[in-house]
Scaffold this motif. Structure first.
Motif, short mmCIF file in Angstrom:
data_model
loop_
_atom_site.label_atom_id
_atom_site.label_comp_id
_atom_site.label_asym_id
_atom_site.label_seq_id
_atom_site.Cartn_x
_atom_site.Cartn_y
_atom_site.Cartn_z
N TYR A 2 0.86 -1.19 0.00
CA TYR A 2 0.00 0.00 0.00
C TYR A 2 0.89 1.24 0.00
N LYS A 3 0.56 2.20 -0.86
CA LYS A 3 1.23 3.50 -0.80
C LYS A 3 0.21 4.53 -0.32
N VAL A 4 0.55 5.21 0.79
CA VAL A 4 -0.34 6.25 1.30
C VAL A 4 0.29 7.60 1.00
N GLU A 5 -0.39 8.41 0.20
CA GLU A 5 0.11 9.74 -0.16
C GLU A 5 -0.57 10.78 0.73
N VAL A 6 0.24 11.50 1.48
CA VAL A 6 -0.27 12.47 2.46
C VAL A 6 0.08 13.88 1.99
N ILE A 7 -0.89 14.77 2.04
CA ILE A 7 -0.63 16.19 1.77
C ILE A 7 -1.00 16.98 3.01
N VAL A 8 -0.04 17.77 3.49
CA VAL A 8 -0.25 18.61 4.68
C VAL A 8 -0.19 20.07 4.23
N ASN A 9 -1.23 20.80 4.52
CA ASN A 9 -1.32 22.21 4.12
C ASN A 9 -1.69 23.05 5.32
N TYR A 10 -1.30 24.32 5.30
CA TYR A 10 -1.76 25.22 6.35
C TYR A 10 -3.28 25.38 6.28
N LYS A 11 -3.91 25.55 7.43
CA LYS A 11 -5.34 25.83 7.46
C LYS A 11 -5.60 27.19 6.82
N PRO A 12 -6.81 27.39 6.27
CA PRO A 12 -7.13 28.71 5.71
C PRO A 12 -6.97 29.80 6.77
N GLY A 13 -6.37 30.90 6.38
CA GLY A 13 -6.20 32.01 7.32
C GLY A 13 -4.87 32.03 8.03
N ILE A 14 -4.13 30.91 7.96
CA ILE A 14 -2.80 30.88 8.59
C ILE A 14 -1.79 31.44 7.58
N LEU A 15 -1.01 32.41 8.02
CA LEU A 15 -0.03 33.05 7.14
C LEU A 15 1.07 32.07 6.75
N ASN A 16 1.33 31.96 5.44
CA ASN A 16 2.34 31.02 4.96
C ASN A 16 3.42 31.79 4.20
N PRO A 17 4.53 32.10 4.87
CA PRO A 17 5.56 32.94 4.25
C PRO A 17 6.17 32.31 3.00
N GLU A 18 6.26 30.97 2.97
CA GLU A 18 6.83 30.30 1.79
C GLU A 18 5.95 30.55 0.55
N ILE A 73 -2.45 24.26 13.35
CA ILE A 73 -2.35 25.18 12.21
C ILE A 73 -2.40 24.49 10.85
N GLU A 74 -2.41 23.15 10.84
CA GLU A 74 -2.35 22.46 9.56
C GLU A 74 -3.49 21.45 9.40
N ASP A 75 -3.90 21.25 8.15
CA ASP A 75 -4.86 20.20 7.78
C ASP A 75 -4.12 19.15 6.97
N TYR A 76 -4.61 17.91 7.02
CA TYR A 76 -4.01 16.89 6.16
C TYR A 76 -5.08 16.12 5.41
N THR A 77 -4.70 15.62 4.24
CA THR A 77 -5.55 14.68 3.52
C THR A 77 -4.63 13.54 3.09
N PHE A 78 -5.18 12.35 2.98
CA PHE A 78 -4.36 11.26 2.43
C PHE A 78 -5.20 10.34 1.59
N LYS A 79 -4.55 9.68 0.63
CA LYS A 79 -5.24 8.64 -0.12
C LYS A 79 -4.37 7.39 -0.20
N ILE A 80 -5.06 6.27 -0.20
CA ILE A 80 -4.38 4.97 -0.14
C ILE A 80 -4.48 4.31 -1.51
N ALA A 81 -3.35 3.85 -2.03
CA ALA A 81 -3.36 3.12 -3.30
C ALA A 81 -2.69 1.77 -3.08
N LYS A 82 -3.27 0.71 -3.63
CA LYS A 82 -2.66 -0.61 -3.51
C LYS A 82 -1.89 -0.92 -4.78
N GLU A 83 -0.62 -1.24 -4.62
CA GLU A 83 0.21 -1.57 -5.78
C GLU A 83 0.64 -3.02 -5.69
#
Lengths: 84, 84
Positions: A2-18, A73-83
């Motif tokens: 299983y490959k789990v792809e995780v994306i972590v992003n700042y929550k809306p409204g949190i200042l992101n200097p990058e 300050i952060e939200d995450y989403t992930f999806k699971i793929a079976k290879e």
């Protein structure tokens, strides 16, 4: 596997200097057609294929919450793929 | 609006201390079922919907190559989604 792809992003409204810096750089370079930029983190977790998908999901969710993101300050989403 | 989701990862063979640290932390916390970890960066770029998709793809590819990744040590992939 299983490959789990995780994306972590700042929550809306949190200042992101990058993201702000990238946005400024894009406009300096003349890429004015880009209207918005988000910048976050990407992770990939590998699990053995003999596990149950529900168990993979449970562990991935725990790991995202405890280790890969800061839930204040952060939200995450992930999806699971079976290879195979 | 077009949303372009970009993932930037180290090329195979490039040492990634962040992924190594996360891997060690996972094992310390008892998550021994996780066999491998990759850590990279995630970006989302927004383009106006009146653009051609081929033009969005061309600009996104240039921006990934010039600004969002270091092509010496990193690979990037992106996908374009059209949202109404």
């Amino acid at each position: 596997m299983y490959k789990v792809e995780v994306i972590v992003n700042y929550k809306p409204g949190i200042l992101n200097p990058e993201a702000k810096t990238i946005n400024n750089a894009l406009h300096s370079l003349g890429y004015d057609s880009i209207e918005g930029v988000k910048a976050g983190k990407f992770f990939e977790l590998d699990f053995p294929e003999d596990m149950e998908e529900t168990e993979v999901e449970k562990i991935a969710d725990e790991v995202c919450d405890k280790l890969l993101s800061n839930p204040v300050i952060e939200d995450y989403t992930f999806k699971i793929a079976k290879e195979s």
